[in-house]
Write a protein that holds these residues in place. Structure first.
Motif, PDB file in Angstrom:
ATOM      1  N   TRP B 106      -6.345  36.556  -8.301  1.00  0.00           N
ATOM      2  CA  TRP B 106      -6.901  35.316  -8.882  1.00  0.00           C
ATOM      3  C   TRP B 106      -6.963  34.207  -7.826  1.00  0.00           C
ATOM      4  N   LEU B 107      -5.879  34.101  -7.031  1.00  0.00           N
ATOM      5  CA  LEU B 107      -5.846  33.084  -5.968  1.00  0.00           C
ATOM      6  C   LEU B 107      -6.913  33.376  -4.908  1.00  0.00           C
ATOM      7  N   LEU B 110     -10.169  32.316  -6.255  1.00  0.00           N
ATOM      8  CA  LEU B 110     -10.261  30.845  -6.299  1.00  0.00           C
ATOM      9  C   LEU B 110     -10.574  30.284  -4.914  1.00  0.00           C
ATOM     10  N   ALA B 111      -9.983  30.894  -3.892  1.00  0.00           N
ATOM     11  CA  ALA B 111     -10.208  30.408  -2.517  1.00  0.00           C
ATOM     12  C   ALA B 111     -11.647  30.667  -2.072  1.00  0.00           C
ATOM     13  N   PRO B 114     -14.430  29.354  -6.384  1.00  0.00           N
ATOM     14  CA  PRO B 114     -13.629  28.809  -7.496  1.00  0.00           C
ATOM     15  C   PRO B 114     -14.215  29.097  -8.876  1.00  0.00           C
ATOM     16  N   GLU B 115     -15.539  29.151  -8.978  1.00  0.00           N
ATOM     17  CA  GLU B 115     -16.151  29.359 -10.303  1.00  0.00           C
ATOM     18  C   GLU B 115     -15.879  30.770 -10.852  1.00  0.00           C
ATOM     19  N   ALA B 117     -12.925  32.258 -10.648  1.00  0.00           N
ATOM     20  CA  ALA B 117     -11.527  32.349 -11.100  1.00  0.00           C
ATOM     21  C   ALA B 117     -11.399  31.567 -12.409  1.00  0.00           C
TER      22      ALA B 117
END
Lengths: 103, 191
Positions: B106-107, B110-111, B114-115, B117
């Motif tokens: 998930w991280l 996101l990195a 972002p959309e 996650a």
């Protein structure tokens, strides 16, 4: 990674309700059972008193034995029949009397 | 006809256990949802919720009926949760080193994008729980009430018994602490 975006996403996640937000079955019965259990204890205060006295009795006997042994070992320190109250009063007032004499 | 809370409280104070049982049944869902936000372990939840109702029973006679019973009970629930947090604060975890695969994934997403996650995912929920678990009890309480439940400073002051100024100061500290922890989470993963 952008900390603002991370925080925003995590806070949004925290606002979502979880999957298992149910209450355990018969939870109210469990609380009432616990309440009733708690009520039984103070219903017999004499039992609590007796248990407390029994616990301290050993310490009291030990203390009495030590004090008795001290009195027997140091007979010179005993009051020899003098009233304990009078002796205590004399000790307490001796300091005050000395101070008054100085004045 | 349904008996109102005030009448049930009056009956419970007179020793009617059925009335108190009805009160528990009526409000347990709300108490559980509050407790769930603060408990560090799943198995602690029923114990803390039980504590809330035991305290409520003990203090029922002090309920004056000036505000709805639910508000009175929620105040008690929040304070009980705060006590539980303070009691177990030594158990706070100190590192993000044991993230599981889903959280790491998930991280990563996101990195990169972002959309992709989503905040509704379990991984995001367990990550935010890790983050909240690391806050001090006061910070966690304020963050939960202010940021997650969306309550006002006045409401938080009423629930916690703190002054409005104390709530504002604690909210400032809590946000700073939260940001620092989040930054560490991001750094720990990408350094």
């Amino acid at each position: 990674m952008n900390t603002d975006i991370l925080l925003r996403k995590l806070m949004s996640a925290a606002r979502q309700p979880g999957k298992d937000w149910s209450v355990p079955d018969a939870f109210e019965k469990r609380v009432l059972a616990s309440l009733r259990q708690g009520r039984i204890r103070p219903a017999f205060p004499a039992v609590d008193w007796a248990a407390g006295l029994w616990r301290v009795s050993v310490s009291c006997v030990a203390l009495a034995a030590v004090l008795g042994a001290c009195c027997l070992s140091f007979p010179g320190a005993a009051l020899g029949g003098e009233d304990l109250g009078v002796a205590l009063e004399a000790v307490l007032w001796s300091g005050a009397e000395e101070a008054l004499e100085v004045l | 006809m349904e008996i109102d809370d005030e009448e049930l409280v009056a009956r419970a104070v007179r020793g009617d256990d059925n009335a108190f049982e009805t009160l528990i049944a009526r409000h347990q869902a709300r108490v559980f949802s509050t407790v769930r936000r603060y408990a560090r372990r799943e198995h602690e939840i029923p114990d803390i919720a039980q504590d809330v109702f035991l305290k409520a029973h003990q203090k029922l006679a002090t309920f004056r009926g000036e505000s709805p019973f639910e508000h009175w009970l929620m105040r008690l629930a929040v304070r009980t949760c705060y006590d539980a947090l303070r009691k177990h604060q030594r158990n706070r975890e100190s590192a993000f080193t044991d993230l599981d695969d889903a959280e790491t994934d998930w991280l990563d997403r996101l990195a990169v994008a972002p959309e992709k996650a989503g905040h509704e995912e379990d991984a995001a929920r367990s990550l935010v729980k890790r983050l909240l678990d690391q806050l001090t009890p006061a910070s966690r309480l304020v963050v939960t009430l202010l940021e997650i439940e969306g309550r006002t400073v006045k409401e938080i002051a009423d629930l916690t018994g703190w002054s409005s100024t104390a709530v504002k100061v604690r909210a400032f500290r809590a946000r700073r602490e939260m940001r620092r922890r989040a930054a560490r989470l991001a750094l720990g993963k990408y350094l």
